[in-house]
Every structure is written in C-alpha cells, then in structure tokens.
Design an enzyme around this catalytic site. Sequence first.
Site, PDB file in Angstrom:
ATOM      1  N   ASP A  52       3.105  -4.659   7.922  1.00  0.00           N
ATOM      2  CA  ASP A  52       1.876  -3.877   7.791  1.00  0.00           C
ATOM      3  C   ASP A  52       0.708  -4.863   7.892  1.00  0.00           C
ATOM      4  OD1 ASP A  52      -0.434  -2.720   6.853  1.00  0.00           O
ATOM      5  OD2 ASP A  52       0.465  -1.819   5.073  1.00  0.00           O
ATOM      6  N   GLN A  55      -4.558  -5.344   6.756  1.00  0.00           N
ATOM      7  CA  GLN A  55      -5.577  -6.244   6.189  1.00  0.00           C
ATOM      8  C   GLN A  55      -5.486  -7.654   6.764  1.00  0.00           C
ATOM      9  OE1 GLN A  55      -7.979  -5.185   4.391  1.00  0.00           O
ATOM     10  NE2 GLN A  55      -7.207  -3.182   3.771  1.00  0.00           N
ATOM     11  N   LYS A  80     -10.306  -1.180  10.576  1.00  0.00           N
ATOM     12  CA  LYS A  80     -10.367  -2.345   9.684  1.00  0.00           C
ATOM     13  C   LYS A  80     -10.630  -3.625  10.475  1.00  0.00           C
ATOM     14  CE  LYS A  80      -7.350  -0.170   6.281  1.00  0.00           C
ATOM     15  NZ  LYS A  80      -8.208   0.233   5.163  1.00  0.00           N
ATOM     16  N   CYS A  87      -4.713   2.556  -3.646  1.00  0.00           N
ATOM     17  CA  CYS A  87      -3.432   3.015  -3.054  1.00  0.00           C
ATOM     18  C   CYS A  87      -2.325   1.998  -3.262  1.00  0.00           C
ATOM     19  CB  CYS A  87      -3.577   3.337  -1.568  1.00  0.00           C
ATOM     20  SG  CYS A  87      -4.713   4.656  -1.241  1.00  0.00           S
ATOM     21  N   HIS A 145       0.877  -1.176   0.000  1.00  0.00           N
ATOM     22  CA  HIS A 145       0.000   0.000   0.000  1.00  0.00           C
ATOM     23  C   HIS A 145       0.916   1.228   0.000  1.00  0.00           C
ATOM     24  CE1 HIS A 145      -2.831   2.917   1.818  1.00  0.00           C
ATOM     25  NE2 HIS A 145      -3.807   2.098   1.479  1.00  0.00           N
TER      26      HIS A 145
END
Length: 414
Positions: free
Chosen positions: A207, A210, A233, A371, A130
């Site tokens: 990261d 998600q 999220k 993104c 991202h």
Amino acid sequence: MGIEQQVGFDVERVRREFPILETKVRGTKRLVYLDNAATTQRPKRVIDTLKEFYEKYNSNVHRGAHWLSDLATKMYEDARKTVKEFLNAHSHREIVFVRGTTEGINLIATSFSRGLLKEGDEIIVTEMEHHSNIVPWQLVAQQTGAVLKVIPINDKGELILYELENLITDRTKLISIVHVSNSLGTINPVKEIISLAHQKGIPVVVDGAQAVAHISVDVQDLDCDFYVFSGHKIYGPTGIGVVYGKEEWLEKMPPYQGGGDMIKEVTFEKTTYNELPYKFEAGTPNIAGAIGLAEALKWFKQFDINEVHSHENELVQYATELLKEIDGVRIIGEADNKTAVVSFIADGVHPHDIGTGLDMEGVAIRTGHHCTQPIMCHFGIMATARASFAIYNTREEVEIFVDALKKVLKFFRR
Ligand code: PLP
C-alpha cells in the site's frame, strides 16, 4: 510529453504553483495546510490540464470511431505510460487505473480470492495498516475461510520484523503491507519483507498511498507483486489511483468487475476477457483523472525525490523538536525511519479540540483515528492530532502551527 528533467528545489517557487495556498481562512488567517496525508493540494498545471481536457478533448475512450475519441484514447493511454515510467514498471500492461488505493486493494483482494484463496489459507498484514488494507482482507477471509494474521509493532511504531518469520507458514498465500504509515509516518522495510516472502514463494502487496509523494518508489527494484496508490495524495486529482501488478499475477487473476471494455466477446453462454490491463478496467474509466494524474506525476518528477524527502524530513524533525518542548505533549510514532507525518497527543486536551482550535488560527491538521484504529488500540488512545507535510510546506509554517498549538493548549487548560 515524457517525464521531465529534475530542477533545483526552491520551496517558494513551488508554493507559487499552488493557487490554494493564497487562501485566507475565513477571509482573515493565512492558510497553513498541514493535512497532506489526507489529500495534497494540486499545482495549477494539474488544474489547467483537467480544464483543458473537458474544454478540448472530452470523449469516451477505446470504442470511438471518431477523431475526438482517438485523441482522448491516446491521452488516456499516454497517461498509463507516464505511470509505468513513474513506478518503473516493466510494461504498461501492469498498470490498472482504479478510483484510488481503497478500490485498488479491494480489486486485488477480491480478484485474488477468486480461485487463489481457500479455507485455512493465511494472509498477513501489519498492525499499522490503514483500514483499507484490513477490511478488504477480512471480507475475503469471511468468504473463503482464510485467516488474517498480523505483524505487531513496537512502541516506537516500527514493525517487529522477526515476528514475520514466525507468522509465515506453508499456508501463507499473501502478505499485504503499508509502505509508509499514515498515522505514524513509519517507513517500512518493504524490500526486506518482499525478499523474505519471495524466498517462500509468497506474493506481496504494498500500500503505497503515503509513500509515492515522499520517497523513491521503483517496483522492479522492490520486486513487489502489487503496488497501489491514490492520485490525490501525490498532487493529482481525486477519484483516480493505480494498481501495479506483475503480469504473471494479473494474468492468473480473474476480473474484479464485469461490464464494458473488460471483455473480448460476450454471449449468454460464455464471455471471454480482454487482455491486460483492460481485463481489470470495467466501464468508462476516469479519463480526465488519469490524464490529470499523469500531469501531476510529470510535475512531481521535476524534483529530485531525495531533495523532497530531506526537505520534508527537516520539517518533521523541526516540528517534533518544537512539540517536545511543550509540556504534556507526546509524539505517537517515533520510528528511526519515518517521513512527512507528526502525530501527537496533549495531556488534558482532546485531539478534536486541538484541531478545532488550530483551525481558528488558520492551521489545517487532521484529528481522529486516521482509519487506523488498531494503531490507536496499540497506544491505548482514541485519537491523535496529526500534522502532515508536503513539498510546499515551510519552517515558518511549522512555527505558526506550534505557536497556534501553544495558544490552544493554554486556552483549554486554563
Ligand atoms: N492507505 C493509506 C496508508 C492511506 O493513508 C490511505 C488514505 O489516507 C488509504 C490507504 C486510502 O486511500 P484512498 O482514500 O485514497 O483510497
């Protein structure tokens, strides 16, 4: 309240906890919400927690000499403990509250670059990041003279892992990788990457934006040096997120921002910094957000993550199957190990038109580059249409989505 016992997974019962799922789009169409990778919805319990905080407990934390402030401080610090438990961190000192993944990665990049990065040093990211895990590193590279290197992906949307060994040199100072891709759904073998990096003494940032709502995350098992995610999220509020950092790294790194709460003593000659994690939390934090996030994590922990994962995987597989039956539809991202996301393009119809058309049918998806422009570049496209799933989605919703898509494609291809 500690993290709760797991209960059996019943999607209809789960749905009843989300008031927004009752919404009729423009007053007529049933809402089919398939934009969960952008943000999930919140269960009533989380919404009530926020309301209750402002109605009963609102006060600033840490500095108060009164009952209400003590109460708010306790709730805020309890929230940190809930996050610690959720990630299985070693200590609450390793949990820093931030605004979200973006701010978290900026914190790590900026702070790490101050003293630990110099000209010619190398940072490795992947082609499927991202923008939040690209641009902060580019910014610090510009400032320090460090260089950004990239692990490529194949046409299924998987990392070409053997390339990593070629990319690592004795100048590699850090690797920053996405756990689950927001555009492709690919689950990366982060544990393997971390193990390889650690053999060479290189720290790894993950990261997890998600990942946390879809697969099991245990930072001690992964042995990552940093893990970052956003509350919104994972069924929590916006404006709150988490940086997990191993104490040894957070101790070495200087503060990200200066201000109140992050200091021990200030004089015009010299300032000393507060202990962890407060050194990284300058200013009044998002108190209600942290408390709301803790409630979301407790709520989510009721469920067996493996059941959640298989439920969402079934939806991904079903959607993929039905989409592949439609003429001229191509799935972007067919990794063997993926979750929660189905990105696709359709011959002759722009993804934005697909998004607008589906919206007329009450189906909310996302279109664009998500993104992740380097991914779009890899596949030679400008955008995809992306359906992304959460715990409350159903097979029936997949069918409504695919039927609506057929209608939209027919309209635009007429
Ligand atoms: N990383 C990934 C993989 C994401 O999907 C996102 C958001 O979509 C982010 C980072 C940025 O998250 P936020 O906007 O919550 O800071």
